[in-house]
Design a protein around this motif. Structure first.
Motif, mmCIF file in Angstrom:
data_model
loop_
_atom_site.group_PDB
_atom_site.id
_atom_site.type_symbol
_atom_site.label_atom_id
_atom_site.label_comp_id
_atom_site.label_asym_id
_atom_site.label_seq_id
_atom_site.Cartn_x
_atom_site.Cartn_y
_atom_site.Cartn_z
ATOM 1 N N GLU A 96 94.562 66.608 62.240
ATOM 2 C CA GLU A 96 93.458 66.391 61.302
ATOM 3 C C GLU A 96 92.701 65.171 61.808
ATOM 4 N N LEU A 97 91.515 65.391 62.333
ATOM 5 C CA LEU A 97 90.788 64.353 63.043
ATOM 6 C C LEU A 97 89.709 63.720 62.179
ATOM 7 N N ILE A 98 89.650 62.390 62.191
ATOM 8 C CA ILE A 98 88.551 61.644 61.578
ATOM 9 C C ILE A 98 88.084 60.602 62.584
ATOM 10 N N ALA A 99 86.896 60.064 62.385
ATOM 11 C CA ALA A 99 86.353 59.121 63.351
ATOM 12 C C ALA A 99 85.431 58.124 62.664
ATOM 13 N N ALA A 100 85.287 56.967 63.289
ATOM 14 C CA ALA A 100 84.368 55.932 62.795
ATOM 15 C C ALA A 100 83.793 55.185 63.983
ATOM 16 N N ASP A 101 82.495 54.929 63.933
ATOM 17 C CA ASP A 101 81.814 54.190 64.985
ATOM 18 C C ASP A 101 80.675 53.368 64.380
ATOM 19 N N PRO A 102 81.011 52.449 63.475
ATOM 20 C CA PRO A 102 79.967 51.711 62.755
ATOM 21 C C PRO A 102 79.176 50.730 63.612
ATOM 22 N N ASP A 103 79.672 50.420 64.822
ATOM 23 C CA ASP A 103 78.961 49.471 65.679
ATOM 24 C C ASP A 103 77.826 50.125 66.469
ATOM 25 N N ALA A 104 77.699 51.439 66.373
ATOM 26 C CA ALA A 104 76.656 52.140 67.119
ATOM 27 C C ALA A 104 75.282 51.869 66.536
ATOM 28 N N GLU A 105 74.279 51.860 67.414
ATOM 29 C CA GLU A 105 72.906 51.760 66.952
ATOM 30 C C GLU A 105 72.540 53.053 66.219
ATOM 31 N N TYR A 157 83.335 62.155 59.680
ATOM 32 C CA TYR A 157 82.952 60.800 60.052
ATOM 33 C C TYR A 157 83.120 59.855 58.870
ATOM 34 N N ARG A 158 83.621 58.645 59.159
ATOM 35 C CA ARG A 158 83.763 57.623 58.143
ATOM 36 C C ARG A 158 82.827 56.455 58.490
ATOM 37 N N GLU A 175 87.497 50.360 58.267
ATOM 38 C CA GLU A 175 88.368 50.173 57.104
ATOM 39 C C GLU A 175 88.527 51.474 56.325
ATOM 40 N N ALA A 176 87.426 52.234 56.185
ATOM 41 C CA ALA A 176 87.491 53.499 55.461
ATOM 42 C C ALA A 176 88.385 54.496 56.185
ATOM 43 N N ALA A 177 88.293 54.523 57.501
ATOM 44 C CA ALA A 177 89.132 55.441 58.275
ATOM 45 C C ALA A 177 90.599 55.059 58.166
ATOM 46 N N LEU A 178 90.907 53.768 58.265
ATOM 47 C CA LEU A 178 92.295 53.323 58.213
ATOM 48 C C LEU A 178 92.873 53.432 56.809
ATOM 49 N N ALA A 179 92.004 53.398 55.788
ATOM 50 C CA ALA A 179 92.469 53.547 54.410
ATOM 51 C C ALA A 179 93.080 54.926 54.176
ATOM 52 N N GLU A 180 92.740 55.889 55.020
ATOM 53 C CA GLU A 180 93.308 57.238 54.892
ATOM 54 C C GLU A 180 94.677 57.351 55.546
ATOM 55 N N GLN A 181 95.183 56.229 56.045
ATOM 56 C CA GLN A 181 96.532 56.115 56.608
ATOM 57 C C GLN A 181 96.801 57.138 57.717
ATOM 58 N N PRO A 182 95.997 57.131 58.766
ATOM 59 C CA PRO A 182 96.286 58.026 59.890
ATOM 60 C C PRO A 182 97.610 57.662 60.541
#
Length: 342
Positions: A27-36, A54-55, A59-66
């Motif tokens: 079950e894949l999720i991803a986050a890239d908030p530093d992107a332009e 996408y998260r 913090e939001a991605a890690l809150a889902e406890q992967p």
């Protein structure tokens, strides 16, 4: 098993995302908030293109406890994300190099050991079956003592795809930082973790990818010589020497000279070579296993079972020490020493 990919900064991020999304056990999720926001190659734009949830923040991605996290940020930002992921209880695969400073690498290792999670360094080439055969041939005694190794890891400049590779603050260096570590890892395997005593490096930045590309702050070509306690000498050509028009991103090879033979390993040999007339370009049909998939499978198995992942953070630290010694040598013009830390 839930897996989170944190940051799409590295050129390998998209490959990992594509491989993971095809696995029914993930079950894949991803986050890239530093992107332009306007960058179509990163952030939510890339996640949407690949069909990946996408998260908006790490913090939001890690809150889902992967259960597992893959860190593919800029080199200098590895430590913060690894420490966050470890605090969240996730096993971690960190893109190479492990860090840009020994202080950061040690902190990452300590954070993961304190949290009781694995820290794996992304070195896919060691999973090549031909490399396993090479290692067996060199260790079973039939070829005699290993005398020297010449390693080559060349590519086109990654700054053509990601400009931060030419940013000293984010990348920690240029071709020496980027490509020394893959060969250093293979040497680490062949020599059972033995570190060199002396490292001598020469480098320059004359191989500019384009006239308008800023690479003046990082080296684009380098040659490193390693001397080991047993008398073995190894060299590493780590240059960004392939032009953008080259049919592949680059390549990696080893030439090992022993008392009785010369053994060669090519991680990305061509199956067919030729010329594509309509496109007026060389043709190259690769013949190799999917090393990224093999590495991910090893990491995910370790994360699922709780076993220690390899190559681990200590391997990443040993290879980083070689890189840092190379930069010291570039500064002084003399061979740098690596203290015996065993």
């Amino acid at each position: 098993m839930k897996v989170a990919v944190l940051s799409f900064a590295h050129v390998h991020a998209a490959t990992y995302l594509q491989l993971l999304r095809e696995r029914p056990d993930i079950e894949l999720i991803a986050a890239d908030p530093d992107a332009e926001p306007e960058d179509p190659t990163r952030g939510k734009a890339l996640a949407d293109e690949l069909g990946i949830p996408y998260r908006s923040s790490y913090e939001a991605a890690l809150a889902e406890q992967p259960r597992a996290v893959i860190v593919t940020s800029e080199n200098a930002r590895h430590r913060h994300l690894v420490e966050q992921a470890a605090a969240a209880g996730a096993h971690i695969l960190c893109e190479k190099p492990l860090a840009t400073t020994e202080t950061d690498a040690l902190a990452m290792i300590e954070a993961c050991e304190t949290a009781g999670v694995s820290l794996m360094t992304a070195y896919p080439v060691r999973f090549h079956p031909a490399f396993a055969s090479l290692r067996h041939a060199l260790t079973d005694g039939s070829l005699g003592r290993l005398l020297s190794v010449h390693g080559v890891n060349n590519s086109s400049p990654p700054s053509l795809e990601r400009s931060w590779f030419a940013d000293l603050a984010l990348a920690g260096g240029g071709a020496v930082m980027d490509h020394t570590v893959h060969i250093a890892d293979l040497l680490d395997v062949l020599l059972d973790g033995e570190q060199p005593t002396h490292v001598y490096a020469v480098a320059n930045n004359r191989l500019s990818p384009a006239p308008d590309t800023a690479t003046k702050d990082v080296e684009t070509a380098g040659l490193i010589t390693l001397t080991y306690p047993r008398g073995l000498t190894a060299t590493i050509d780590c240059s960004w020497s392939h032009p953008a028009t080259h049919p592949t991103w680059g390549g990696l090879s080893l030439t090992c000279v022993t008392e009785r033979a010369q053994a060669e390993f090519d991680a990305f040999p061509p199956l067919l070579t030729g010329y594509n007339t309509p496109e007026a370009s060389p043709r190259w049909e690769p013949s190799t296993v999917d090393l990224d998939a093999a590495m991910l499978n090893s990491f995910l198995t370790a994360a699922r079972t709780g076993q220690r992942a390899h190559p681990d953070g200590h391997t990443g630290l040993r290879t980083l020490r070689i890189v840092l010694a190379a930069y010291e040598s570039l500064t002084t013009g003399q061979p740098a020493t690596i203290p015996n830390t065993t």
